[in-house]
Design an enzyme around this catalytic site. Structure first.
Site, PDB file in Angstrom:
ATOM      1  N   HIS A  16       1.164  -1.058  -0.316  1.00 19.90           N
ATOM      2  CA  HIS A  16      -0.166   0.037  -0.003  1.00 19.90           C
ATOM      3  C   HIS A  16       0.838   0.831  -0.334  1.00 19.90           C
ATOM      4  O   HIS A  16       1.526   1.206   1.344  1.00 19.90           O
ATOM      5  CB  HIS A  16      -0.974   0.127   1.118  1.00 19.90           C
ATOM      6  CG  HIS A  16      -1.991  -0.904   1.762  1.00 19.90           C
ATOM      7  ND1 HIS A  16      -3.062  -1.284   1.452  1.00 19.90           N
ATOM      8  CD2 HIS A  16      -1.274  -2.344   2.016  1.00 19.90           C
ATOM      9  CE1 HIS A  16      -3.691  -2.323   0.929  1.00 19.90           C
ATOM     10  NE2 HIS A  16      -2.996  -2.736   1.651  1.00 19.90           N
ATOM     11  N   ARG A  18      -0.711   4.615  -0.943  1.00 18.74           N
ATOM     12  CA  ARG A  18      -2.194   4.968  -1.151  1.00 18.74           C
ATOM     13  C   ARG A  18      -1.652   6.910  -1.725  1.00 18.74           C
ATOM     14  O   ARG A  18      -0.827   6.173  -3.120  1.00 18.74           O
ATOM     15  CB  ARG A  18      -1.155   6.215   0.697  1.00 18.74           C
ATOM     16  CG  ARG A  18      -1.744   5.106   2.004  1.00 18.74           C
ATOM     17  CD  ARG A  18      -1.995   4.122   2.003  1.00 18.74           C
ATOM     18  NE  ARG A  18      -1.799   3.392   3.262  1.00 18.74           N
ATOM     19  CZ  ARG A  18      -2.788   2.595   3.505  1.00 18.74           C
ATOM     20  NH1 ARG A  18      -3.710   1.965   2.960  1.00 18.74           N
ATOM     21  NH2 ARG A  18      -3.305   2.027   5.146  1.00 18.74           N
ATOM     22  N   ASN A  42      -7.069  -0.060  -2.657  1.00 24.25           N
ATOM     23  CA  ASN A  42      -7.642  -0.082  -1.498  1.00 24.25           C
ATOM     24  C   ASN A  42      -7.529   2.013  -1.018  1.00 24.25           C
ATOM     25  O   ASN A  42      -7.151   2.011   0.052  1.00 24.25           O
ATOM     26  CB  ASN A  42      -7.693  -0.614  -0.072  1.00 24.25           C
ATOM     27  CG  ASN A  42      -6.702  -0.541   0.319  1.00 24.25           C
ATOM     28  OD1 ASN A  42      -5.584  -0.112  -0.329  1.00 24.25           O
ATOM     29  ND2 ASN A  42      -6.721  -0.652   1.745  1.00 24.25           N
ATOM     30  N   HIS A 137      -7.851 -10.630   0.230  1.00 24.59           N
ATOM     31  CA  HIS A 137      -8.172 -10.612   1.560  1.00 24.59           C
ATOM     32  C   HIS A 137      -8.837 -11.797   2.082  1.00 24.59           C
ATOM     33  O   HIS A 137      -9.697 -11.800   2.194  1.00 24.59           O
ATOM     34  CB  HIS A 137      -8.166  -9.242   1.670  1.00 24.59           C
ATOM     35  CG  HIS A 137      -8.074  -9.160   3.410  1.00 24.59           C
ATOM     36  ND1 HIS A 137      -7.019  -8.401   3.833  1.00 24.59           N
ATOM     37  CD2 HIS A 137      -9.182  -9.286   4.458  1.00 24.59           C
ATOM     38  CE1 HIS A 137      -7.363  -8.273   5.635  1.00 24.59           C
ATOM     39  NE2 HIS A 137      -8.404  -9.270   5.605  1.00 24.59           N
ATOM     40  N   HIS A 175      -1.493 -12.304   2.464  1.00 26.85           N
ATOM     41  CA  HIS A 175      -0.686 -12.321   3.636  1.00 26.85           C
ATOM     42  C   HIS A 175      -1.551 -12.702   4.512  1.00 26.85           C
ATOM     43  O   HIS A 175      -1.871 -13.016   5.693  1.00 26.85           O
ATOM     44  CB  HIS A 175      -1.563 -11.077   4.334  1.00 26.85           C
ATOM     45  CG  HIS A 175      -2.400 -10.239   4.129  1.00 26.85           C
ATOM     46  ND1 HIS A 175      -3.547 -10.486   4.511  1.00 26.85           N
ATOM     47  CD2 HIS A 175      -2.378  -9.106   3.644  1.00 26.85           C
ATOM     48  CE1 HIS A 175      -5.014 -10.527   4.196  1.00 26.85           C
ATOM     49  NE2 HIS A 175      -4.294  -8.804   3.914  1.00 26.85           N
ATOM     50  N   HIS A 252       0.122   5.472   7.803  1.00 20.11           N
ATOM     51  CA  HIS A 252      -1.560   5.325   8.679  1.00 20.11           C
ATOM     52  C   HIS A 252      -0.768   6.698   9.322  1.00 20.11           C
ATOM     53  O   HIS A 252       0.044   6.487   9.773  1.00 20.11           O
ATOM     54  CB  HIS A 252      -2.452   4.930   9.367  1.00 20.11           C
ATOM     55  CG  HIS A 252      -3.307   4.131   8.826  1.00 20.11           C
ATOM     56  ND1 HIS A 252      -4.181   3.999   7.844  1.00 20.11           N
ATOM     57  CD2 HIS A 252      -2.729   2.096   8.949  1.00 20.11           C
ATOM     58  CE1 HIS A 252      -4.976   2.691   7.480  1.00 20.11           C
ATOM     59  NE2 HIS A 252      -3.799   2.088   7.996  1.00 20.11           N
ATOM     60  N   ALA A 264      -6.012  -0.666  10.518  1.00 18.60           N
ATOM     61  CA  ALA A 264      -4.992  -1.863  11.140  1.00 18.60           C
ATOM     62  C   ALA A 264      -4.156  -1.529   9.373  1.00 18.60           C
ATOM     63  O   ALA A 264      -4.238  -0.598   8.672  1.00 18.60           O
ATOM     64  CB  ALA A 264      -6.447  -2.118   9.985  1.00 18.60           C
TER      65      ALA A 264
HETATM   66  O1  DOR Z   1      -3.999  -4.061   8.255  1.00 12.31           O
HETATM   67  C1  DOR Z   1      -4.431  -4.104   7.150  1.00 12.31           C
HETATM   68  N1  DOR Z   1      -3.976  -3.195   6.310  1.00 12.31           N
HETATM   69  N2  DOR Z   1      -4.095  -4.574   6.203  1.00 12.31           N
HETATM   70  C2  DOR Z   1      -5.248  -4.785   5.255  1.00 12.31           C
HETATM   71  O2  DOR Z   1      -5.369  -6.045   4.648  1.00 12.31           O
HETATM   72  C3  DOR Z   1      -5.403  -3.452   4.535  1.00 12.31           C
HETATM   73  C4  DOR Z   1      -4.305  -2.439   4.946  1.00 12.31           C
HETATM   74  C5  DOR Z   1      -4.731  -0.608   4.790  1.00 12.31           C
HETATM   75  O3  DOR Z   1      -4.667  -0.423   3.644  1.00 12.31           O
HETATM   76  O4  DOR Z   1      -3.848   0.201   5.822  1.00 12.31           O
HETATM   77 ZN    ZN Z   2      -2.108  -4.941   2.335  1.00  9.42          ZN
END
Ligand code: DOR
Ligand code: ZN
Length: 347
Positions: A16, A18, A42, A137, A175, A252, A264
């Site tokens: 990811h 972003r 995502n 996932h 994962h 994040h 998460a």
């Molecule tokens: O912990 C996670 N964070 N698992 C995921 O599948 C998505 C990811 C996220 O986009 O932050």
């Molecule tokens: Zn992921």
């Protein structure tokens, strides 16, 4: 004891990065050590169409450091109404490398994911026909299912039947986090492969919750028992072709990680290849590291491995605690930030 190892350049089969300022801040950590990465779709809103993916790929390319040869591999976010023709068009023109399935509400930014599995069967049939892999996932989010059992139930309810119904479709169970996941993937290889994160190889749930709640170990799928961790280490270090590197690095903003309902995801790309190397060294399996980091993934995707190399040395360094993100007071904490890391990439 080996203190230096040269590997074909690794790829990250689950990442990811972003968008916007977070993309700009996080991407260089991947671009410096990895040849390619499967880019998760995502975003808000998600990357659902060929047009979305072309736009996102351009933004990623613009965020790369000058001279970088890193190649982003784009994915299509599957939802109940995904049009098989859109998937096929994106695959045929080289935009989509894979399709990603999030069960709705399984994790960060998955609200637009799949709610009705009957509806996606025509897409799976088309994917089987044209040869594009399905990344999952793999967690069943039925409220009746305990959060620690979500992966096991997903395998029984969804993946095992699909692997039979669509024998030509390639799958990646992303994962994996449990011994049940390891055993299933081995039994279903080579049709099914799996990525393994550095943190599921390193921690158990006692590390996460046993000495105070550590929000920075909170991810989906959640970190499980020591027996599960040991099964994952055995799988990764076995050299078996069905297991390969996928960091799931997922930055994040600090405030989101520390909120009452925290997000998460662990931002681990600044230390990922170093941490995998540590796991393999501790298991006395450095001879299997290159298969996991650089060979098994391309083989599962039908791609060539990278030709360039990277070299790591045993030479401890201290991980920065955070990166600053452009914008008012924004920062993301780094997995293992402030700790000593044993291995260092030297070239
Ligand atoms: O912990 C996670 N964070 N698992 C995921 O599948 C998505 C990811 C996220 O986009 O932050
Ligand atoms: Zn992921």
């Amino acid at each position: 004891m080996t203190d230096r190892i040269t590997l074909r350049k690794p790829d990250d089969w689950h990442l990811h990065v972003r968008d916007g300022a977070m993309l700009k801040a996080s991407l260089p950590f991947t671009a410096r050590n990895f040849g390619r990465a499967i880019i998760m779709p995502n975003l808000l809103p998600p990357v659902m169409t060929v047009k979305d993916a072309i736009g996102y790929r351009e933004r990623i390319e613009r965020a790369l450091p000058d001279g970088s040869t890193f190649e982003p591999l784009m994915t299509c976010y599957l939802h109940d109404l995904t049009d098989p023709d859109e998937v096929e068009a994106g695959f045929r023109n080289g935009v989509f490398t894979a399709v990603k399935l999030y069960p709705a509400n399984a994790t960060t930014n998955s609200a637009a994911g799949v709610t009705d599995y009957a509806k996606i069967r025509p897409v799976l049939a088309r994917m089987e026909k044209i040869g594009i892999p399905l990344l999952m996932h793999g967690e069943e989010v039925d409220p009746e299912v305990d959060v620690f059992d979500r992966e096991a139930v997903w395998i029984e309810r969804r993946l095992r039947p699909w692997a039979k119904d669509f024998p030509g479709l390639k799958f990646v169970l992303e994962h994996i986090s449990s011994k049940i996941g390891v055993d299933y993937v081995r039994s279903a290889a080579p049709q099914v492969g799996a990525t393994i994160t550095p943190y599921h190889l390193t921690h158990n749930r006692t590390d996460w919750l046993g000495w105070g709640n550590r929000p920075y170990l909170y991810c989906m799928p959640v970190i499980k028992t020591e027996a599960d961790r040991l099964a994952l280490v055995e799988a990764a270090t076995s050299g078996d072709a069905c297991f390969f590197l996928g960091t799931d690095s997922a930055p994040h903003p600090v405030a989101r990680k520390l909120a009452v309902v925290g997000s998460a995801g662990l931002f681990n790309s600044p230390v990922a290849i170093e941490q995998y190397t540590r796991v393999f060294a501790d298991a006395d399996a450095l001879d299997k590291l290159e298969a996991f980091t650089s060979l098994n993934g391309p083989r599962h995707y039908g791609l060539q491995p990278n030709t360039a190399t990277i070299t790591l040395e045993r030479s401890p360094w201290t991980v920065p605690e955070q990166i600053d993100i452009d914008g008012p007071d924004e920062r993301a904490l780094i997995y293992r930030g402030g700790e000593q890391i044993e291995w260092r990439v030297v070239s």
